[in-house]
Design an enzyme around this catalytic site. Structure first.
Site, PDB file in Angstrom:
ATOM      1  N   ARG A  44      -5.539 -11.276  -1.057  1.00 42.42           N
ATOM      2  CA  ARG A  44      -4.361 -10.414  -0.891  1.00 42.42           C
ATOM      3  C   ARG A  44      -3.125 -11.029  -1.518  1.00 42.42           C
ATOM      4  O   ARG A  44      -2.279 -10.327  -2.080  1.00 42.42           O
ATOM      5  CB  ARG A  44      -4.134 -10.135   0.599  1.00 42.42           C
ATOM      6  N   ARG A 180      -6.381  -5.356 -11.412  1.00 39.16           N
ATOM      7  CA  ARG A 180      -6.095  -5.087 -10.007  1.00 39.16           C
ATOM      8  C   ARG A 180      -7.211  -4.236  -9.378  1.00 39.16           C
ATOM      9  O   ARG A 180      -7.694  -4.517  -8.280  1.00 39.16           O
ATOM     10  CB  ARG A 180      -4.756  -4.367  -9.894  1.00 39.16           C
ATOM     11  N   LYS A 191     -15.463  -8.934   2.449  1.00 38.35           N
ATOM     12  CA  LYS A 191     -15.671  -8.157   3.668  1.00 38.35           C
ATOM     13  C   LYS A 191     -17.148  -8.112   4.047  1.00 38.35           C
ATOM     14  O   LYS A 191     -17.487  -8.098   5.233  1.00 38.35           O
ATOM     15  CB  LYS A 191     -15.094  -6.750   3.492  1.00 38.35           C
ATOM     16  N   ASN A 219      -8.274  -0.276   5.595  1.00 40.57           N
ATOM     17  CA  ASN A 219      -7.358  -0.838   6.583  1.00 40.57           C
ATOM     18  C   ASN A 219      -6.010  -0.153   6.370  1.00 40.57           C
ATOM     19  O   ASN A 219      -5.232  -0.525   5.495  1.00 40.57           O
ATOM     20  CB  ASN A 219      -7.230  -2.353   6.406  1.00 40.57           C
ATOM     21  N   GLU A 223      -2.581  -0.865   3.891  1.00 38.49           N
ATOM     22  CA  GLU A 223      -2.161   0.078   2.853  1.00 38.49           C
ATOM     23  C   GLU A 223      -0.716   0.526   3.070  1.00 38.49           C
ATOM     24  O   GLU A 223       0.049   0.659   2.109  1.00 38.49           O
ATOM     25  CB  GLU A 223      -3.098   1.283   2.826  1.00 38.49           C
ATOM     26  N   THR A 289      -9.657   1.451  -6.708  1.00 36.13           N
ATOM     27  CA  THR A 289     -10.067   0.162  -6.154  1.00 36.13           C
ATOM     28  C   THR A 289     -11.171   0.355  -5.119  1.00 36.13           C
ATOM     29  O   THR A 289     -12.172  -0.374  -5.101  1.00 36.13           O
ATOM     30  CB  THR A 289      -8.871  -0.556  -5.506  1.00 36.13           C
ATOM     31  N   GLU A 293     -15.048  -0.953  -4.904  1.00 37.66           N
ATOM     32  CA  GLU A 293     -15.576  -1.643  -3.730  1.00 37.66           C
ATOM     33  C   GLU A 293     -16.857  -0.980  -3.227  1.00 37.66           C
ATOM     34  O   GLU A 293     -17.846  -1.664  -2.907  1.00 37.66           O
ATOM     35  CB  GLU A 293     -14.514  -1.670  -2.630  1.00 37.66           C
TER      36      GLU A 293
END
Length: 310
Positions: A44, A180, A191, A219, A223, A289, A293
């Site tokens: 992060r 990014r 995770k 989450n 965000e 993103t 994931e």
């Protein structure tokens, strides 16, 4: 170019002990997050640093006009070049060819937009194997969204003939946005390694439940903080800063009416609309993103013996 791998410190090796999740699938034990490269707080921190670069890249591009499209009539290409590519396509391919020669795309967090790039002329570097082997690359989708949605919203319509500078700024923005978005692979692996949610990820992956995986990844508080932070950065970065600026001035800049009515009476215009920056992240960057994931996790159980190098 990326230096994520240089910012990470070595961690204590984890023995490749094996635990069974059921009778048909055996997976390596989850790597403790605090002792690995795949530490969510560390990731992060890197993502927050990228925000600055992306906001500045968007501000820079907003200073030029929209200028081009596929087969733009003002672009005269050499006969040896493809007539089906825009000037952006051409310059992007040429720049990525140079970057490929200096091994940019051997880094695990860099992904090219072009194919058939030349091999590096420098010897290879040894990177820790943090991700299972995969070919997930959403750059084609990203570029399409950037040209069709982001540029028209970011730039005034028109052609100021500044093709080279505009396309160069576009490439800077695209490459940073790409990095990014594809950083989502590291988020996903981190995770997946979390013991508190690992079994649930395994269950959802077996079901190919993309919506369920997406929900588990999400989450909302993170965000919300991200979008609030972006708005503040765009507000501050998008105004003229001088040596006489005070904390009170910056506080006033947070209020649009106060900011526009302050100063010498001249109309003040921000270099970029902060709400547009928020919209770009909310509608495009975050969803892309998450797509990365989910795609990464959907294939995770195809490599049951893979353990990230830490």
């Amino acid at each position: 170019m990326s230096n994520f791998h240089l910012q990470l410190s070595p961690a204590t090796p984890v023995p490749p002990s094996i635990v069974g999740t059921d009778v048909t699938l055996v997976l390596p034990q989850a790597v403790p997050a605090k002792s690995s490269f795949l530490n969510l707080e560390r990731i992060r921190h890197e993502l927050v640093q990228m925000e600055d670069t992306i906001v500045f890249a968007l501000i820079e591009r907003a200073q030029n006009l929209s200028i081009y499209a596929e087969n733009h009539e003002n672009f005269v290409f050499d006969s040896s070049l493809s007539s089906n590519e825009s000037f952006l396509d051409y310059l992007l391919r040429e720049m990525e060819s140079v970057h490929a020669k200096v091994r940019r795309y051997t880094s695990p967090d860099e992904y090219p937009f072009s194919s058939d790039l030349p091999k590096p002329i420098l010897p290879p570097l040894k990177f820790p194997q943090l991700l299972y082997p995969n070919s997930i690359n959403l750059n084609s989708k990203l570029k399409d969204i950037y040209i069709k949605n982001i540029i028209p919203a970011l730039c005034k319509d028109g052609d100021d003939k500044n093709y080279g500078s505009s396309a160069t700024k576009d490439i800077d923005a695209l490459q940073m946005l790409s990095r990014r978005i594809h950083f989502g692979k590291f988020v996903a692996e981190a995770k997946f390694q979390d013991p508190s949610t690992r079994e649930e990820y395994v269950r959802l992956i077996k079901l190919k439940d993309r919506a369920g995986i997406n929900a588990l990844l999400t989450n909302l508080s993170v965000e919300e903080r991200l979008l609030k932070r972006l708005r503040l950065k765009a507000l501050i970065f998008g105004q003229e800063i001088n040596e006489g600026l005070t904390g009170t001035d910056l506080a006033g800049a947070m209020n649009e009416e106060t900011w526009r009515n302050s100063g010498d009476g001249k109309k003040r215009v921000r270099k970029i609309d902060p709400e547009l920056v928020v919209k770009i992240y909310e509608q495009y960057v975050i969803p892309l993103t998450k797509e990365v994931e989910v795609d990464y996790l959907i294939g995770r159980l195809d490599f049951p013996d893979f353990v990230p190098e830490v």
